[in-house]
Design an enzyme around this catalytic site. Structure first.
Site, PDB file in Angstrom:
ATOM      1  CB  CYS A   1      31.920  52.662  49.426  1.00 52.81           C
ATOM      2  SG  CYS A   1      31.861  51.336  48.206  1.00 52.81           S
TER       3      CYS A   1
ATOM      4  CB  CYS B   1      32.567  46.334  48.221  1.00 52.22           C
ATOM      5  SG  CYS B   1      33.563  47.220  47.037  1.00 52.22           S
ATOM      6  CB  SER B   2      34.276  49.289  52.334  1.00 54.12           C
ATOM      7  OG  SER B   2      33.290  48.514  52.915  1.00 54.12           O
ATOM      8  CB  CYS B   3      35.319  51.724  46.775  1.00 57.05           C
ATOM      9  SG  CYS B   3      34.471  50.416  45.898  1.00 57.05           S
TER      10      CYS B   3
END
Lengths: 118, 206
Positions: B111, B114-116
């Protein structure tokens, strides 16, 4: 010299980090405050105090700000610091606390932390 | 302690103080209770996690029709598994899509924004997933990054990189390891790690 990423990859894969909670071998939180920050955000969203998507947008913005101002492979990256910034922003936006209340609390809290670490 | 290490320690202490102050203020104002927070954390630490994803993958391995439905409409297929805990479609579990590894193709999930991460299915994301260096390098040179994880993908195999977002959260159905014929779904699920479902590893061998 390992890059920051390789360091994390190695430590998380080899399980060398200090006793964080784990789920099926996956490192979750490095510090208790990270776990708390995660839990508070989730709890607020679950109770309907704000929309999860609003928090997400603030998280994306916080990470974006960090990436614009820092070397992405620098040693200062901490995901949950961005998380915490996003949480504070979302709490203010949703009116759960006023900027005055929050800054008064934060001033006291960080002063205490400074005294402790000095 | 050197100066180099002093700074992060200081930041850690300040961050910890910020969280404590925030939580205390919200509890004092009656917005949340410490029990609310504990309950949420408990759900994520015991009911939602990679064990759910592992069961979904194991079912896909034993039931090709289910695997096909999982690829076509992951939330609907996951909803068929009524023995999974409720809330699989909750925070970050919605908008899931599955991609399957197979002959000549290996999938990697990242991701860049935002690091989903699909928490209910894969648990909380590991450290490196959230690291900006991992996120940017995995997009640019996935083979090199996979190699650092100890996974050498043959040149003849295509590496597909899937970028999760608020709209779609990807997870990988790894290939069923050889020699697992006759194993139960429970035994198969034990071979599936979160790393395998993100594509930085393959399923453990039997």
């Amino acid at each position: 010299m390992l890059t920051h990423f390789e360091h994390f990859a190695l430590t998380s894969m080899a399980g060398a980090e200090d006793s964080p909670p784990r789920a099926n071998g996956t490192l979750c939180f490095a510090e208790e405050w990270e776990r708390s920050a995660f839990g508070v955000a989730l709890a607020l969203a679950r109770e309907g105090h704000f929309e999860w998507e609003d928090f997400r947008r603030n998280l994306i913005a916080a990470i974006g700000d960090w990436e614009r101002t820092q070397a992405p492979d620098g040693p200062s990256w901490n995901y949950y610091e961005q998380w915490l910034s996003a949480l504070e922003a979302t709490i203010l936006q949703s009116g759960l606390a006023t900027p005055d209340e929050l800054s008064a609390r934060l001033a006291t809290a960080t002063a205490t932390a400074d005294t402790r670490s000095a | 302690m050197t100066d180099r290490f002093h700074h992060p320690d200081d930041r850690e202490a300040r961050s910890a103080a910020r969280v404590r102050a925030l939580e205390a203020l919200l509890i004092e104002k009656g917005v949340i209770t410490s029990k609310t927070v504990d309950t949420v954390l408990n759900v994520f630490e015991t009911k939602m996690g990679p064990f759910n994803g592992a069961r979904i993958v194991a079912r896909a391995w034993v039931d090709p029709a289910f695997k096909q439905r999982l690829i076509e409409d992951a939330p609907a297929a996951i909803a068929e598994l009524t023995d999974l805990p409720e809330g699989m479609a909750g925070a970050e579990g919605e908008h899931m899509r599955a991609v399957a590894n197979g002959e000549g193709v290996h999938n990697l999930v990242i991701c860049t924004l935002c690091s989903c991460y699909p928490w209910p299915v894969l648990g909380l994301p590991p450290y490196w997933y959230k690291d900006p260096t991992f996120r940017s390098r995995a997009a640019r040179e996935p083979r090199a990054v996979l190699k650092e994880f100890g996974l050498t993908v043959p040149e003849s195999t295509e590496v597909k990189v899937w970028d999760s977002s608020a709209q779609i959260r990807w997870f990988v159905i790894p290939e069923r390891p050889a020699g697992t014929e006759g194993m139960s779904e429970g035994e198969l699920a034990a071979l599936v790690t979160p790393e395998a479902m993100m594509g930085v590893a393959v399923a453990a061998s039997a």
